[in-house]
Design a protein around this motif. Structure first.
Motif, PDB file in Angstrom:
ATOM      1  N   THR A  39       0.825  -1.211   0.000  1.00 35.51           N
ATOM      2  CA  THR A  39       0.000   0.000   0.000  1.00 35.51           C
ATOM      3  C   THR A  39       0.862   1.266   0.000  1.00 35.51           C
ATOM      4  O   THR A  39       0.328   2.368   0.016  1.00 35.51           O
ATOM      5  CB  THR A  39      -0.937   0.002   1.224  1.00 35.51           C
ATOM      6  N   CYS A  92      -8.176   1.838  14.872  1.00 36.12           N
ATOM      7  CA  CYS A  92      -8.563   2.560  13.652  1.00 36.12           C
ATOM      8  C   CYS A  92      -9.815   3.384  13.925  1.00 36.12           C
ATOM      9  O   CYS A  92     -10.662   2.972  14.726  1.00 36.12           O
ATOM     10  CB  CYS A  92      -8.822   1.568  12.533  1.00 36.12           C
ATOM     11  N   LYS A 124      -2.794  -0.774  16.855  1.00 31.29           N
ATOM     12  CA  LYS A 124      -3.401   0.288  16.036  1.00 31.29           C
ATOM     13  C   LYS A 124      -4.909   0.255  16.231  1.00 31.29           C
ATOM     14  O   LYS A 124      -5.571  -0.744  15.940  1.00 31.29           O
ATOM     15  CB  LYS A 124      -3.043   0.110  14.560  1.00 31.29           C
ATOM     16  N   ASP A 161      -0.249  -2.707   5.734  1.00 32.96           N
ATOM     17  CA  ASP A 161       0.958  -2.028   6.186  1.00 32.96           C
ATOM     18  C   ASP A 161       1.257  -2.409   7.641  1.00 32.96           C
ATOM     19  O   ASP A 161       2.410  -2.587   8.022  1.00 32.96           O
ATOM     20  CB  ASP A 161       0.805  -0.505   6.038  1.00 32.96           C
ATOM     21  N   PHE A 162       0.198  -2.560   8.424  1.00 32.72           N
ATOM     22  CA  PHE A 162       0.364  -2.981   9.824  1.00 32.72           C
ATOM     23  C   PHE A 162       1.010  -4.377   9.877  1.00 32.72           C
ATOM     24  O   PHE A 162       1.908  -4.619  10.678  1.00 32.72           O
ATOM     25  CB  PHE A 162      -0.996  -2.974  10.526  1.00 32.72           C
ATOM     26  N   GLY A 183      -6.555   0.467   0.050  1.00 33.57           N
ATOM     27  CA  GLY A 183      -5.699  -0.475   0.780  1.00 33.57           C
ATOM     28  C   GLY A 183      -6.058  -1.936   0.624  1.00 33.57           C
ATOM     29  O   GLY A 183      -5.319  -2.795   1.104  1.00 33.57           O
ATOM     30  N   ASP A 220     -10.548   3.118   7.517  1.00 36.71           N
ATOM     31  CA  ASP A 220      -9.193   3.309   8.041  1.00 36.71           C
ATOM     32  C   ASP A 220      -8.543   1.945   8.328  1.00 36.71           C
ATOM     33  O   ASP A 220      -7.362   1.721   8.036  1.00 36.71           O
ATOM     34  CB  ASP A 220      -9.278   4.158   9.323  1.00 36.71           C
ATOM     35  N   TYR A 221      -9.323   1.015   8.871  1.00 39.69           N
ATOM     36  CA  TYR A 221      -8.859  -0.347   9.171  1.00 39.69           C
ATOM     37  C   TYR A 221      -8.412  -1.023   7.865  1.00 39.69           C
ATOM     38  O   TYR A 221      -7.300  -1.567   7.778  1.00 39.69           O
ATOM     39  CB  TYR A 221     -10.021  -1.097   9.837  1.00 39.69           C
ATOM     40  N   ILE A 246      -4.783  -4.976  16.004  1.00 41.26           N
ATOM     41  CA  ILE A 246      -5.381  -3.952  15.140  1.00 41.26           C
ATOM     42  C   ILE A 246      -6.894  -4.144  15.177  1.00 41.26           C
ATOM     43  O   ILE A 246      -7.392  -5.273  15.162  1.00 41.26           O
ATOM     44  CB  ILE A 246      -4.827  -4.004  13.686  1.00 41.26           C
ATOM     45  N   THR A 291       0.437   6.843  -0.231  1.00 44.71           N
ATOM     46  CA  THR A 291      -0.168   5.634   0.333  1.00 44.71           C
ATOM     47  C   THR A 291      -1.526   5.438  -0.344  1.00 44.71           C
ATOM     48  O   THR A 291      -2.243   6.413  -0.567  1.00 44.71           O
ATOM     49  CB  THR A 291      -0.373   5.820   1.854  1.00 44.71           C
ATOM     50  N   ARG A 350      -7.585   0.363   5.045  1.00 41.90           N
ATOM     51  CA  ARG A 350      -6.439   1.089   4.476  1.00 41.90           C
ATOM     52  C   ARG A 350      -5.141   0.724   5.192  1.00 41.90           C
ATOM     53  O   ARG A 350      -4.078   0.722   4.589  1.00 41.90           O
ATOM     54  CB  ARG A 350      -6.715   2.596   4.618  1.00 41.90           C
ATOM     55  N   SER A 351      -5.226   0.410   6.471  1.00 39.91           N
ATOM     56  CA  SER A 351      -4.026   0.250   7.302  1.00 39.91           C
ATOM     57  C   SER A 351      -3.554  -1.186   7.472  1.00 39.91           C
ATOM     58  O   SER A 351      -2.415  -1.410   7.863  1.00 39.91           O
ATOM     59  CB  SER A 351      -4.301   0.785   8.710  1.00 39.91           C
TER      60      SER A 351
END
Ligand code: AMP
Ligand code: MG
Length: 313
Positions: free
Chosen positions: A146, A264, A262, A276-277, A171, A269-270, A249, A167, A272-273
């Motif tokens: 991402t 979110c 993390k 990467d997490f 995601g 947002d979850y 997460i 970014t 998208r992240s």
């Protein structure tokens, strides 16, 4: 091979014109592109990613007119989806034109076609002047990239160029819909949701793999989206296994302590992240990643699909 890093879409497109392979941002994840009509360049994609050769690639177009170069026909349902959504994080599987080499589609007589929405992707496609096949720009089996640095982590020295963008906004990979039969079938869920598609074609269904049946989307049977750490799906009240290093997460803070966490602020947002997490956790040597389950509606369906696959390994 030296991998060239650039922010210039026209510079990156030069590598495509010379038969090279280039990673570029889209709104879903970063893709690894080659000219759809250049068999040798497509071979390089499979080699660089170590992708199983029975896993077909998605073709990306910069303009609607280019779809006709790739397919031998567009069904009324497919046309309705194109009109309603394109450019979008949506891939339509259609009958393939004879001009597209079989290596692009892993010998299938169909091809997945998508027109990305991301501005830099569109500029790059315009500069290339040809549709590109582009799977996700990661080593096969790893979480999809991402960020351009995630591409670099997996593929530096294995590809010609990385077009450095932001970014990715979504995601998760595109929604894939098979439009080759009467009823559109969702082969992979994504940001264009089941609900979105049903508004245009109410008969749309979600594909379920039946036992003893040839899988309609070969990519579905491969290991996917997995970090090296063990992934455990959890609900709000859960017990933590005894592991040295653990991460979390999700949407809601828990009482437990984690080495990496993390929280979110939304499902978007979850989504998208999450990839990467996963990569961040692997770099930190985390053993177990706890992922909070979400409701399987809207983009939550796609997020849960990826989390379930990651937890199967
Ligand atoms: P990737 O681009 O790496 O995210 O993977 C592409 C996904 O789209 C895989 O799950 C493929 O199996 C699926 N796909 C691509 N082309 C086709 C096709 N012609 N028929 C069915 N599934 C496809
Ligand atoms: Mg992929």
């Amino acid at each position: 091979m030296q991998t060239f890093l650039t922010k210039s879409p026209s510079r990156a497109a030069e590598f495509i014109r010379r038969g090279g392979i280039v990673a570029f941002p889209t709104e879903t994840v970063y893709g690894l592109g080659a000219n759809v009509f250049d068999e040798r360049a497509i071979e390089k994609i499979f080699a660089a990613k170590r992708r199983p050769n029975d896993n077909p690639l998605i073709a990306h177009v910069g303009a609607l007119e280019q779809i006709n170069l790739l397919v031998s026909g567009i069904s009324p349902h497919a046309l309705a989806f194109i009109e309603a959504f394109f450019p979008a994080p949506l891939t339509l599987v259609l009958p393939k034109s004879a001009k597209v080499p079989l290596i692009a589609t892993a010998n299938l007589d169909t091809i997945g076609v998508r027109m990305p929405k991301n501005e830099l992707a569109r500029e790059f496609l315009r500069e290339c002047g040809t549709p590109l096949v582009a799977p996700s720009a990661n080593l096969s089996g790893n979480p999809s990239p991402t960020t351009w640095s995630a591409v670099y982590e997996d593929l530096n020295g294995r590809i010609d160029c990385i077009l450095q963008g932001e970014t990715t906004e979504i995601g998760l990979e595109s929604t894939v819909v098979d439009c080759t039969s009467e009823t559109p079938l969702i082969l992979r869920s994504g940001a264009i949701t089941f609900e979105d598609l049903r508004e245009i074609v109410p008969e749309t269904r979600i594909y379920q793999v039946k036992e003893n049946e040839v899988v309609r989307s070969p990519g579905l049977k491969h290991r996917h989206y997995a970090p090296r750490a063990k992934v455990v799906l959890v609900n709000s009240k859960f017990k933590i296994q005894n592991s040295k290093s653990k991460a979390f997460i999700g949407l809601n803070k828990t009482e437990a302590d984690f080495d990496t966490e993390k929280i979110c602020d939304s499902i978007d947002d979850y989504a998208r992240s999450v990839f990467d997490f996963f990569r961040q956790c692997d770099r930190a040597g985390i053993e177990t990643i706890y992922c909070e389950a979400v409701e399987e509606k809207g983009i939550g369906l796609a997020l849960m699909d990826r989390l379930k696959r990651a937890s199967e390994n």
